[in-house]
Every structure is written in C-alpha cells, then in structure tokens.
Design a protein around this motif. Structure first.
Motif, mmCIF file in Angstrom:
data_model
loop_
_atom_site.group_PDB
_atom_site.id
_atom_site.type_symbol
_atom_site.label_atom_id
_atom_site.label_comp_id
_atom_site.label_asym_id
_atom_site.label_seq_id
_atom_site.Cartn_x
_atom_site.Cartn_y
_atom_site.Cartn_z
ATOM 1 N N LEU A 194 5.991 2.834 -1.076
ATOM 2 C CA LEU A 194 4.567 1.594 -1.405
ATOM 3 C C LEU A 194 5.270 0.859 -0.001
ATOM 4 O O LEU A 194 6.462 1.025 0.527
ATOM 5 C CB LEU A 194 4.759 0.418 -1.929
ATOM 6 N N THR A 240 0.933 -1.350 -0.245
ATOM 7 C CA THR A 240 -0.511 -0.290 -0.367
ATOM 8 C C THR A 240 0.692 1.124 0.007
ATOM 9 O O THR A 240 1.932 0.771 -0.108
ATOM 10 C CB THR A 240 -1.485 0.058 1.265
ATOM 11 N N ASP A 241 0.294 2.111 -0.138
ATOM 12 C CA ASP A 241 0.765 3.981 -0.267
ATOM 13 C C ASP A 241 0.927 4.691 1.087
ATOM 14 O O ASP A 241 0.008 4.877 2.562
ATOM 15 C CB ASP A 241 0.131 4.924 -1.088
#
Length: 148
Positions: free
Chosen positions: A93, A61-62
């Motif tokens: 990320l 994920t970011d």
C-alpha cells in the motif's frame, strides 16, 4: 474493541484485523497498532487508523491501481522483522496526500507500506528507485481535466 478516531468518532473494530508496525511508521515510531478502515467499498482509498491515538490516520491505496507495474524491490533483511518469506504474502500500500483540491491527490511511491497478510505485521520502507516519486499524482492529466 471500540476505537476512538478523529475522522469517524468511536467505531467498533475487530482486534484480529489489527496491523502491527514493530518499528512504527516513519515519523510516528511510538504508535504501533493500526487498523484499515474501508469507508466506501467502491473507493480505492482506505484509512490506516492508529488504534492508540485518534488523531493519527493516513489515507492509503493500492499503488498498482494508479501505477501499473509498481513493484517493491526489498532486501530480505528489510522484510525479516515482519516475517515475509514469499512475495505473495505481502500486501503493498502507499500513503496518499489529499490536498484541498482532492483531484490533485498524490501517492508516496518511495515510501510503501508492506503488510504480511498472514501475521499482520507491517513496515514502511524507503525505496531507492529513481522512477518512483514521493508525490506521484494519482489522476493523470486527462482525468484531472475532467475532475476539476
């Protein structure tokens, strides 16, 4: 190109979108080619899937979605092998661990993945920042109470 995956079976992926880790990911130095798979465009979670080994995949994920202000301070020589000259070329990320209770998922803020958006070269770094945790809980307590 058709790629076999453990999670999604055989899927068609565009080779132009493959990401290359010249030194591999920590713990997986022999696997260099990966693809990001977006299963649900409304989810902040994606999959980083090895195109060489079906069993190797990571939820990613970011980090800025869960840790506002997250930043990676890296030395220029850390980024030379993935050819990042400007910070704007980097996609950052983190790898997410999803336990049996998904609401308790954590992100590794100390081991971010940097991807050069132009060259598609990537590297996992180790960040020596005491404010970042290896198991940063993504859902804060108030949201966690609602989720469980």
């Amino acid at each position: 190109m058709k790629v076999k995956t453990s999670n999604f079976g055989e899927i068609e992926l565009n080779e132009d979108t493959f990401i290359t880790f010249p030194t591999g990911i920590l713990g997986f130095p022999n696997y260099k080619k990966y693809a990001i798979i977006d299963v649900d465009e409304n989810s902040p979670l994606k999959w980083l899937q090895s195109v060489e080994e079906p069993a190797i995949s990571f939820v990613i994920t970011d980090p800025s979605l869960f840790y506002p202000g997250y930043s990676v301070d890296a030395w220029k020589n850390d980024l030379a092998d993935i050819e990042i000259d400007e910070a704007t070329d980097a996609i950052v990320l983190i790898i997410v661990t999803v336990p049996t209770e998904p609401a308790l998922m954590t992100g590794n803020l100390k081991g971010p993945i940097l991807i050069n958006a132009k060259t598609r070269l990537a590297k996992q770094l180790i960040i020596d920042n005491p404010d970042y945790d290896i198991k940063f809980r993504l859902l804060p307590d108030d949201l966690l109470k609602q989720a469980i």
